[in-house]
Design an enzyme around this catalytic site. Structure first.
Site, PDB file in Angstrom:
ATOM      1  N   HIS A 146      10.584  21.556 -12.227  1.00  0.00           N
ATOM      2  CA  HIS A 146      11.405  20.753 -13.439  1.00  0.00           C
ATOM      3  C   HIS A 146      11.281  19.281 -12.799  1.00  0.00           C
ATOM      4  O   HIS A 146      11.394  19.047 -11.583  1.00  0.00           O
ATOM      5  CB  HIS A 146      12.665  21.324 -13.977  1.00  0.00           C
ATOM      6  CG  HIS A 146      13.637  21.253 -12.775  1.00  0.00           C
ATOM      7  ND1 HIS A 146      13.806  22.525 -11.960  1.00  0.00           N
ATOM      8  CD2 HIS A 146      14.653  20.385 -12.512  1.00  0.00           C
ATOM      9  CE1 HIS A 146      14.593  22.013 -11.058  1.00  0.00           C
ATOM     10  NE2 HIS A 146      15.309  21.018 -11.373  1.00  0.00           N
ATOM     11  N   HIS A 177      12.858  15.708 -13.917  1.00  0.00           N
ATOM     12  CA  HIS A 177      14.072  15.084 -14.501  1.00  0.00           C
ATOM     13  C   HIS A 177      13.663  13.585 -15.107  1.00  0.00           C
ATOM     14  O   HIS A 177      13.015  12.876 -14.556  1.00  0.00           O
ATOM     15  CB  HIS A 177      15.096  14.783 -13.413  1.00  0.00           C
ATOM     16  CG  HIS A 177      15.821  15.894 -12.876  1.00  0.00           C
ATOM     17  ND1 HIS A 177      16.963  16.210 -13.176  1.00  0.00           N
ATOM     18  CD2 HIS A 177      15.472  16.672 -11.849  1.00  0.00           C
ATOM     19  CE1 HIS A 177      17.489  17.140 -12.458  1.00  0.00           C
ATOM     20  NE2 HIS A 177      16.454  17.591 -11.655  1.00  0.00           N
TER      21      HIS A 177
HETATM   22  P1  AMP Z   1      17.802  20.591  -9.594  1.00  0.00           P
HETATM   23  O1  AMP Z   1      17.262  21.916  -9.260  1.00  0.00           O
HETATM   24  O2  AMP Z   1      18.518  19.979  -8.470  1.00  0.00           O
HETATM   25  O3  AMP Z   1      16.723  19.509  -9.906  1.00  0.00           O
HETATM   26  O4  AMP Z   1      18.921  20.565 -10.785  1.00  0.00           O
HETATM   27  C1  AMP Z   1      18.814  21.453 -11.861  1.00  0.00           C
HETATM   28  C2  AMP Z   1      19.406  20.717 -13.051  1.00  0.00           C
HETATM   29  O5  AMP Z   1      19.179  21.618 -13.892  1.00  0.00           O
HETATM   30  C3  AMP Z   1      20.735  20.103 -12.991  1.00  0.00           C
HETATM   31  O6  AMP Z   1      20.400  18.656 -13.384  1.00  0.00           O
HETATM   32  C4  AMP Z   1      21.371  20.859 -14.067  1.00  0.00           C
HETATM   33  O7  AMP Z   1      22.217  20.151 -14.585  1.00  0.00           O
HETATM   34  C5  AMP Z   1      20.295  21.464 -14.918  1.00  0.00           C
HETATM   35  N1  AMP Z   1      20.544  22.525 -15.389  1.00  0.00           N
HETATM   36  C6  AMP Z   1      21.198  23.824 -14.895  1.00  0.00           C
HETATM   37  N2  AMP Z   1      21.530  24.771 -16.014  1.00  0.00           N
HETATM   38  C7  AMP Z   1      20.786  24.317 -17.002  1.00  0.00           C
HETATM   39  C8  AMP Z   1      20.747  24.818 -18.335  1.00  0.00           C
HETATM   40  N3  AMP Z   1      21.051  26.069 -18.557  1.00  0.00           N
HETATM   41  N4  AMP Z   1      20.279  24.067 -19.372  1.00  0.00           N
HETATM   42  C9  AMP Z   1      19.843  22.632 -19.105  1.00  0.00           C
HETATM   43  N5  AMP Z   1      20.101  22.265 -17.491  1.00  0.00           N
HETATM   44  C10 AMP Z   1      20.537  22.890 -16.555  1.00  0.00           C
END
Ligand code: AMP
Length: 147
Positions: free
Chosen positions: A108, A110
């Site tokens: 993903h 951001h």
């Molecule tokens: P990272 O893997 O560190 O890049 O972060 C994962 C991101 O996914 C974080 O910013 C979380 O806030 C976000 N996140 C986790 N679960 C969900 C969800 N169900 N829907 C949307 N965002 C999510």
């Protein structure tokens, strides 16, 4: 899976479950290869995530065509996010593996709108109000429609 990465993709990760429609998300954009939706713990107003539909744990095991589709969607959604929030700039980032800060193991990217003098909030600092996320998603969708 590519030989450059040894940890397997887990199809039960939360973004895979969003892609299968098993859990809800505030979607802002979807095409054949990518999905964009609001981050539930935003580091700033309008924090949006872009994911490929093809399974990939991170940057290293993704197929190049899938990465290209993600890049195109990141640009498209970033333009809309910047317009929707009248942002001064954008921070775009992507983490790989726990050591790299990754917590959800489906690739993903951001996208966070930025405003002069306003610091980024803490990563996973707290859940946003679902009504606010719904409103923000609608604003971004409207900006996408206007592009
Ligand atoms: P990272 O893997 O560190 O890049 O972060 C994962 C991101 O996914 C974080 O910013 C979380 O806030 C976000 N996140 C986790 N679960 C969900 C969800 N169900 N829907 C949307 N965002 C999510």
């Amino acid at each position: 899976m590519s030989s450059v990465q040894e940890t397997a993709y887990d199809p039960q990760n939360i973004f895979a479950r969003i892609l299968r429609g098993e859990i809800p998300a505030h979607t802002v954009y979807e095409d054949d290869h990518t999905l964009a939706f609001m981050d539930v713990m935003p580091q700033g107003e309008g924090h949006t995530l872009v994911i490929p539909k093809a399974p990939a744990r991170g940057l290293l095991d993704a197929e190049p065509a899938s990465l290209a589709a993600v890049a195109a969607t990141v640009q498209r959604v970033a333009r809309a996010v910047k317009a929707a929030f009248a942002a001064d700039g954008l921070t775009v980032f992507q983490y790989n593996e726990p050591a790299g800060g990754q917590t959800v193991f489906h690739l993903h990217v951001h996208i966070v709108p930025r405003f002069d003098g306003v610091p980024l909030k803490r990563h996973e600092g707290g859940m946003a109000d679902p009504e606010v996320l719904k409103d923000h998603a609608a604003r971004i969708r409207a900006a996408l429609g206007a592009n």
